[in-house]
Enzyme design. Structure first.
Site, PDB file in Angstrom:
ATOM      1  N   SER A  31      24.076  12.731  11.224  1.00 51.94           N
ATOM      2  CA  SER A  31      24.471  12.263  12.554  1.00 51.94           C
ATOM      3  C   SER A  31      25.561  11.217  12.419  1.00 51.94           C
ATOM      4  O   SER A  31      25.598  10.459  11.435  1.00 51.94           O
ATOM      5  CB  SER A  31      23.267  11.649  13.280  1.00 51.94           C
ATOM      6  OG  SER A  31      23.670  10.991  14.465  1.00 51.94           O
ATOM      7  N   TYR A  80      16.837   5.499  13.348  1.00 51.93           N
ATOM      8  CA  TYR A  80      17.383   6.854  13.205  1.00 51.93           C
ATOM      9  C   TYR A  80      18.629   6.835  12.323  1.00 51.93           C
ATOM     10  O   TYR A  80      18.775   7.657  11.408  1.00 51.93           O
ATOM     11  CB  TYR A  80      17.710   7.403  14.587  1.00 51.93           C
ATOM     12  CG  TYR A  80      18.337   8.777  14.606  1.00 51.93           C
ATOM     13  CD1 TYR A  80      17.586   9.914  14.280  1.00 51.93           C
ATOM     14  CD2 TYR A  80      19.663   8.953  14.981  1.00 51.93           C
ATOM     15  CE1 TYR A  80      18.160  11.172  14.328  1.00 51.93           C
ATOM     16  CE2 TYR A  80      20.234  10.208  15.027  1.00 51.93           C
ATOM     17  CZ  TYR A  80      19.479  11.319  14.695  1.00 51.93           C
ATOM     18  OH  TYR A  80      20.055  12.572  14.743  1.00 51.93           O
TER      19      TYR A  80
END
Length: 259
Positions: free
Chosen positions: A145, A158
């Protein structure tokens, strides 16, 4: 708006056996469909199937955030396919904590690591003997990501997990290169998926702005479509990328800041 592409070459992945985690919706479902369109036999997993899950793939429900769950899925996938040539580690999820880093509970740091990082390590470890047996030309693509590269406090857990995935992928690429097994990473930006939409809505609500404003400044003029990511994954998994390994490809419409 995503422009319709020419039909995929049905022979590109003919005879290839592909395994995709997090393949029930969003980017994962698009990757599954792209590999199917290229002629691969595909096994996908997630906790549950959805209406987006491609029907032509074999779906195996499971929880790969645990060691036992990851190993159980890998065994079932290998039994179904008889081996593996392509592994796409896409499983991942996150919650925003708008109170910042100190508002993220300890268990969520562990959960983020388990699903977004350790699931890839565990599934890959379980599948490596099959990839070695398949030999040179096998490929692993890990879905990271942009949050790993441009972390924000509400999603620090995250971003940290995906940053760990990036480091792991680079090391694994170096280790597996002598066997001809390629390892690459893809880092999507603002892509229109159910999970990412919910996160963007949280940020929009906190800022008191319309949802569309969150993606208004993407240089290429639109948020990503899951098929944008799937096309890149298909390239990296194919023989067209036979001299590509160890890279992290950012696919974000030009949004990553450049100094």
């Amino acid at each position: 708006m995503f422009r319709t592409l020419a039909p995929a070459d049905r022979t590109e992945f003919a005879g290839k056996r592909a395994i995709v985690t997090g393949g029930s919706r969003g980017i994962g479902a698009a990757v599954v469909q792209r590999l199917l369109d290229g002629g691969a036999n595909v096994v996908a997993t997630a906790r549950t199937a959805t209406d987006e899950t491609p029907k032509s793939a074999t779906f195996i429900a499971g929880d790969i955030s645990t060691l036992a769950g990851a190993q159980e899925f890998a065994s079932a996938a290998l039994a179904e396919l008889g081996g593996a040539d392509i592994v796409i580690n896409n499983a991942g999820a996150a919650r925003t904590h708008l109170g910042g880093i100190t508002s993220i509970p300890d268990e969520e740091w562990l959960d983020a690591l388990a699903l977004n990082f350790m699931s890839a390590v565990r599934v890959t470890n379980a599948l490596l003997p099959a990839l070695h047996e398949a030999g040179a030309g096998s490929a692993i693509v890990n879905i990271s990501s942009m949050t790993a590269l441009t972390p924000t406090p509400p999603m620090a857990h995250y971003g940290a997990a995906k940053a760990a995935l990036n480091a792991y992928s680079k090391a694994l690429a170096f280790e597996l290169a002598p066997a001809g097994i390629r390892v690459t990473t893809v880092s999507p930006g603002n892509v229109l998926t159910p999970g990412a939409d919910a996160i963007r809505q949280d940020f929009a609500d906190a800022a008191g702005v319309p949802l569309a404003e969150i993606t208004a400044n993407i240089p290429l003029g639109r948020p990503g479509d899951p098929r944008d990511i799937a096309e890149a994954v298909a390239f990296l998994a194919s023989d067209r990328a036979q001299w590509v390994s160890g890279v992290n490809l950012s696919i974000d419409g030009g949004e990553l800041p450049v100094v």
